[in-house]
Design a protein around this motif. Structure first.
Motif, short mmCIF file in Angstrom:
data_model
loop_
_atom_site.label_atom_id
_atom_site.label_comp_id
_atom_site.label_asym_id
_atom_site.label_seq_id
_atom_site.Cartn_x
_atom_site.Cartn_y
_atom_site.Cartn_z
N ARG A 291 0.59 -1.05 -0.09
CA ARG A 291 0.01 -0.31 0.03
C ARG A 291 0.67 1.02 0.06
N LYS A 292 0.72 2.11 -0.71
CA LYS A 292 1.19 3.69 -0.96
C LYS A 292 -0.08 4.94 -0.42
N ARG A 293 0.66 5.83 1.16
CA ARG A 293 -0.48 6.55 0.80
C ARG A 293 0.19 8.09 0.57
N GLY A 294 -0.48 8.81 0.55
CA GLY A 294 -0.23 9.82 -0.45
C GLY A 294 -0.64 11.29 -0.10
N PHE A 295 -0.19 12.26 1.09
CA PHE A 295 -0.55 13.43 1.49
C PHE A 295 -1.20 15.07 0.66
N VAL A 296 -1.59 15.09 0.24
CA VAL A 296 -1.38 16.83 0.05
C VAL A 296 -2.26 17.32 0.71
N GLY A 297 -2.14 18.86 1.16
CA GLY A 297 -2.81 19.19 1.76
C GLY A 297 -3.36 18.84 2.93
N ASP A 298 -4.95 18.61 2.58
CA ASP A 298 -5.45 17.87 4.18
C ASP A 298 -6.16 16.76 3.29
N ARG A 299 -5.38 16.39 2.32
CA ARG A 299 -6.31 14.92 1.90
C ARG A 299 -5.18 14.00 2.06
N THR A 300 -5.69 12.55 2.31
CA THR A 300 -4.78 11.54 2.10
C THR A 300 -5.46 10.62 1.42
N ILE A 301 -4.63 9.93 0.12
CA ILE A 301 -4.44 9.58 -0.98
C ILE A 301 -4.08 7.94 -0.33
N VAL A 302 -4.91 6.85 -1.00
CA VAL A 302 -4.57 5.52 -0.58
C VAL A 302 -4.69 4.76 -1.92
N TYR A 303 -3.85 4.29 -2.54
CA TYR A 303 -3.98 3.62 -3.91
C TYR A 303 -2.74 2.04 -3.02
N ASP A 304 -3.88 0.76 -3.44
CA ASP A 304 -3.44 -0.34 -3.29
C ASP A 304 -3.79 -1.47 -4.56
N ALA A 305 -4.01 -2.73 -3.52
CA ALA A 305 -4.36 -3.98 -4.64
C ALA A 305 -5.72 -3.12 -5.08
N ARG A 306 -7.02 -2.13 -4.51
CA ARG A 306 -8.09 -1.91 -5.12
C ARG A 306 -8.50 -0.87 -5.61
N HIS A 307 -6.76 0.52 -5.87
CA HIS A 307 -7.49 1.65 -5.92
C HIS A 307 -5.78 1.87 -6.70
N TYR A 308 -6.43 2.64 -8.16
CA TYR A 308 -5.11 3.25 -9.12
C TYR A 308 -4.77 3.97 -9.27
N LEU A 309 -3.29 4.56 -8.96
CA LEU A 309 -3.29 6.09 -9.08
C LEU A 309 -3.22 6.92 -10.28
N VAL A 310 -3.59 8.11 -10.25
CA VAL A 310 -3.96 8.42 -11.50
C VAL A 310 -3.55 9.92 -11.59
N VAL A 311 -1.95 10.52 -11.92
CA VAL A 311 -1.86 11.47 -12.03
C VAL A 311 -1.80 12.30 -13.35
N ALA A 312 -2.69 13.31 -13.55
CA ALA A 312 -2.61 14.25 -14.63
C ALA A 312 -1.91 15.33 -14.94
N VAL A 313 -1.36 16.17 -13.60
CA VAL A 313 -0.35 16.08 -13.76
C VAL A 313 0.63 16.22 -12.66
N PRO A 314 1.63 17.09 -13.42
CA PRO A 314 2.98 16.74 -10.96
C PRO A 314 2.58 17.84 -10.22
N VAL A 315 1.99 17.00 -8.96
CA VAL A 315 1.71 17.61 -8.05
C VAL A 315 2.74 17.12 -7.22
N PRO A 316 3.51 18.39 -6.29
CA PRO A 316 4.24 18.08 -4.99
C PRO A 316 3.67 17.15 -3.82
N PHE A 317 3.70 16.15 -3.45
CA PHE A 317 2.89 16.04 -1.97
C PHE A 317 4.02 14.52 -1.38
N THR A 318 3.39 14.33 -0.48
CA THR A 318 4.51 13.54 0.50
C THR A 318 3.62 11.86 0.84
N MET A 319 4.58 11.21 0.70
CA MET A 319 4.14 9.87 0.64
C MET A 319 4.67 8.68 1.19
#
Length: 315
Positions: free
Chosen positions: A58-86
């Motif tokens: 599992r990966k977790r991304g933290f951007v602003g006040d949001r947490t974005i989880v991507y794992d076997a049940r969720h895929y991540l789409v990066v439409a434009v480069p966004v700095p975040f913490t992972m």
């Protein structure tokens, strides 16, 4: 075929395709595999546009006040480069296994155009107007089945050559026709506010070592200054100046890592007039001095597979 059985097949194939820890470049230039046998604490990252399938772990991304989880049940789409913490979950017994599709703009635009021609498009599509530049979406049966067939083909050299490109195109179709499809198609077609901000981001990545003229970026995006700032913040969760600073620092870290540059040389290359200011801002972003951060990366597998694209990336 049950979901669990299909996921086991996907994991087994990735164990075969990525036998060693780190990044493995596939026979298709824009595709690579990742294996990580250890967890990764929170670290600042900058992803280039693309699609990430985490098939184990599992990966977790933290951007602003949001947490974005991507794992076997969720895929991540990066439409434009966004700095975040992972951060990542992984272990020797259950390594993180992932598929990274670096966005192929020609292929993606061709598929997006075919979808738009068949279903129509709107420049003011509300689903893409104020969208964050990266988002996770649920993995549905069709995407998962396509991913499995793609990995099966990539495990055989003949099938890779004959079937790989067509299956990659199908995978792009599944994503571009899915929940994040409108967002990606807006960027690819340079439509709406998101498409305009994407143009500005491309300019920043091309000219990050130069002084940033926000008014010029706004004019090139066809927006007034206040509207440009508002839409930029909605897409990236940061300001243009902060975004430029992050881009410079990520690029400097890569220059020190890949080319052995000193901190002073890297600072000068990315546009800093003051080495001391660079060191302060580098420590603020990465949590330690440049030399210590480079040593940490050298001691780990977490190195980008390549850095010759149009975007600065730590991925």
């Amino acid at each position: 075929m049950t979901d669990d059985h299909r996921q086991r097949q996907i994991r087994d194939l990735l164990h075969q395709l990525a036998p060693d820890e780190g990044y493995t470049v596939s026979p298709i230039d824009s595709v690579r595999w990742l294996r990580s046998n250890r967890p990764l604490d929170r670290t600042p990252v900058l992803y280039e546009p693309g699609i990430v399938f985490v098939c184990q772990g599992r990966k977790r991304g933290f951007v602003g006040d949001r947490t974005i989880v991507y794992d076997a049940r969720h895929y991540l789409v990066v439409a434009v480069p966004v700095p975040f913490t992972m951060e990542t979950d992984a272990s020797e017994a259950a390594p993180l296994l992932a598929v990274y599709l670096r966005l192929d703009p020609t292929l993606a635009a061709d598929v997006a155009l075919a979808i738009d021609r068949s279903r129509g498009s709107r420049d003011d599509d509300p689903s893409a107007s104020e969208t964050l530049g990266l988002e996770a979406s649920p993995m549905d049966d069709r995407i998962e089945a396509t991913l499995l067939r793609f990995l099966e083909a990539m495990a055989d050299p003949v099938e890779t050559a004959v079937l790989g490109p067509a299956l990659l195109r199908e995978l792009y179709f599944r994503v571009l026709d899915g929940p994040q499809g409108a967002t990606l198609r807006s960027v690819l077609g340079e439509r709406g506010h998101l498409g305009r901000i994407a143009l500005a981001l491309r300019r920043i990545h091309a000219d990050f070592a130069e002084p940033l003229d926000v008014s010029r970026l706004a004019r090139e995006a066809g927006l007034g200054l206040a509207a440009f700032h508002a839409h930029f913040k909605a897409v990236t969760q940061t300001t243009p100046m902060q975004y430029l600073k992050s881009t410079r620092l990520h690029r400097a870290r890569l220059l020190m890592l890949r080319q052995g540059m000193t901190a002073a040389s890297a600072a000068d290359r990315v546009g800093y007039a003051s080495a001391s200011q660079f060191s302060r801002e580098f420590r603020r972003l990465f949590g330690q001095a440049p030399q210590a951060e480079v040593a940490r990366l050298k001691a780990s597998f977490a190195l980008p597979a390549r850095d010759d694209g149009p975007f600065v990336s730590s991925h």
